[in-house]
Enzyme design. Structure first.
Site, PDB file in Angstrom:
ATOM      1  N   ASN A  33       0.832  -1.203   0.000  1.00  0.00           N
ATOM      2  CA  ASN A  33       0.000   0.000   0.000  1.00  0.00           C
ATOM      3  C   ASN A  33       0.874   1.264   0.000  1.00  0.00           C
ATOM      4  OD1 ASN A  33      -2.381   1.380  -0.123  1.00  0.00           O
ATOM      5  ND2 ASN A  33      -3.039   0.943   1.957  1.00  0.00           N
TER       6      ASN A  33
ATOM      7  N   HIS B 133      -9.904   3.801   7.886  1.00  0.00           N
ATOM      8  CA  HIS B 133     -10.365   2.495   7.418  1.00  0.00           C
ATOM      9  C   HIS B 133     -11.792   2.203   7.863  1.00  0.00           C
ATOM     10  CE1 HIS B 133      -6.154   1.485   6.405  1.00  0.00           C
ATOM     11  NE2 HIS B 133      -6.689   0.578   5.620  1.00  0.00           N
TER      12      HIS B 133
END
Length: 514
Positions: A365, A401
């Site tokens: 990521n 998230h």
């Protein structure tokens, strides 16, 4: 990020459901499996197609559930979109590029989420108004941050369940970072370049973006669903036809894009086949709880490695789209060879070979981590405490998230492991006996295997709350292995400084202090 789950959820909406255990059919963590519902495939009349369907549903059902979406999902639809832009819109008027990106991005949003696409539209329009009405001010930055994050958090609050939710909030979290980054870059664009770091000067937005430009940047089809993150300045270069290794010509990016797509498909097949035997649900099953301790730990080790492949797949495939259209161009290396890693979210070789937690973080990521480093971690320099800045950056990542407790526990564990790992590496480096032992060539393969085992065991341990989300689920798994990771790393955090005092000579300490 969990687009593979979306493939299966979407498929179930288009086939007939039956009431037998889906885990025996798919083995993938999907809503149908959780609800004990599976799919009955309508067999076509053609005999050849019947044979194919029979083979796929009886020998490799999970792969059958996933691969048809190679052509139909937004993840892969970026390739025909990119080809069209590459061959018909290259170096055309910028407004045509923006219109094309807005149209394709909104089409993807509507196809996946129906009228809920208006959430992204609202945030893009309000962001444009903030830039225009508040200008290049710190007030605009703070307003953007608060509005975009509160809107995202409200979305999580009203839509979240105990499972991963494939809803409008999935691409919206990507959009949130884009718009916050845009506001900060626009703010930097009003400063004297002398007061900016080289990185800030590179991304600073000097002109005033139009509504069409902001919308095209926000809805770019290659990154709308799962990223990667990219800057407005790079998007503007793309619209002007400057993201190419040969000025004035289409970028020679077809082969690099195909390589990333192929690599993504390899990880997709690996993940899909592995999911026949490895699943999230098994972690909370009675059968798992009845297994011996060594088996439970070993399963977490393997599960942690496999579960990340779904992210790797998505990022490699979308990176290929960005490379194909030219957005992945990152200049040339010292030998004059073009680099296509501007939108890379994975360093695959490092990810597969590193024995270090910090190595995995550096390879996984990448663009999101770079975004957090650029706009959160480095902007907290005024605190004067690197560890505090790192902790706040990870806290931001956790709430970005979602609101599940598992995210907070995961990133807390990440911070703890990274701190302990750095302490251990410094100890080995500064201790003559340990550094001598570590330098023995014949022992290095043994150390490597031990490091990799430790690395993926506790990487999987950290991912348990991240993937199981809710308190009752991840707590059940942690109890089954007696909070092994927490006990070990908190113990090491307290003990390693004392070990260092015992085995590191005073002259080494003084040298390090200098």
């Amino acid at each position: 990020m969990f687009l593979l789950k979306y493939f299966l959820l979407y498929k179930v909406n288009h086939v007939e459901s039956v009431s037998h255990d889906a885990n025996a059919v798919s083995g993938i963590d999907t809503m149908p499996c959780v609800d004990n519902v599976s799919c009955k495939v309508h067999v076509p009349n053609d005999m050849f197609e019947k044979a194919v369907v029979w083979f796929m549903t009886n020998t490799c059902p999970t792969l059958f559930a996933t691969l048809p979406f190679f052509f139909f999902t937004p993840l892969y639809s970026g390739y025909p979109f990119a080809l069209f832009q590459r061959y018909f819109l290259f170096q055309k008027e910028a407004y045509l590029i923006h219109l094309y990106n807005v149209f394709t991005g909104l089409s993807i949003a509507y196809f996946n989420f129906g009228m809920q696409f208006f959430h992204s539209l609202i945030c893009v329009l309000i962001q444009f108004l903030i830039l225009r009405l508040m200008g290049r001010t710190i007030t605009a930055v703070i307003t953007t941050f608060l509005f975009q994050m509160i809107y995202l958090m409200a979305g999580y609050y009203f839509t979240a369940t105990e499972n991963y939710d494939i809803k409008w909030t999935m691409p919206h979290c990507v959009l949130t970072l884009k718009l916050i980054g845009l506001a900060i870059d626009y703010y930097d664009g009003g400063k004297d370049p002398e007061f900016l770091t080289p990185e800030q000067r590179r991304f600073a937005v000097r002109g005033v973006p139009t509504l069409l430009e902001v919308s095209g940047f926000s809805y770019f089809y290659g990154a709308f669903m799962v990223g990667p993150q990219f800057s407005m300045t790079d998007y503007q270069k793309l619209a002007r036809g400057e993201m190419t290794d040969v000025p004035g010509q289409r970028p020679n990016s077809f082969v690099p894009a195909l390589k990333r797509l192929s690599l993504g498909l390899l990880f997709l097949v690996t993940y899909t086949l592995s999911s026949l035997y490895i699943s999230d649900e098994y972690l909370t099953s009675d059968d798992y709880m009845e297994k011996p301790f060594w088996f439970r730990c070993g399963y977490i080790l393997i599960w942690g490695k496999i579960i990340l492949y779904k992210y790797v797949t998505c990022w490699l495939v979308t990176e290929g789209v960005c490379i194909l259209v030219g957005l992945g161009y990152n200049g040339k290396d010292q030998n004059g060879k073009p680099l296509w890693n501007a939108c890379a979210n994975m360093k695959v070789w490092l990810y597969e070979t590193t024995p270090l937690f910090t190595g995995t973080i550096a390879s996984f990521n990448i663009n999101t981590n770079a975004w957090v480093a650029r706009y959160i971690f480095k902007r907290l320099k005024f605190l004067g405490n690197k560890l505090l800045s790192q902790a706040l950056a990870l806290f931001f990542l956790a709430i970005w998230h979602g609101l599940h407790s598992g995210y907070l526990v995961c990133f807390q564990m990440e911070l703890l492991i990274v701190i302990v790992e750095r302490q251990a590496m410094n100890l080995v480096r500064d201790s003559p006996p340990l550094s001598t032992l570590a330098s023995i060539t014949v022992l290095r393969p043994i150390f490597y295997v031990l490091q990799q085992t430790n690395h993926w065991m506790f990487m999987g341990y950290s991912l348990v709350p991240f993937c199981l989300f809710t308190w009752d689920k991840w707590m059940k798994v942690y109890r089954s292995i007696y909070f092994f990771g927490h006990v070990l790393f908190f113990t090491l955090l307290l003990v390693l400084p004392y070990i260092r005092r015992l085995i590191v000579p005073q002259k080494e300490k003084l040298k390090r202090a200098e």
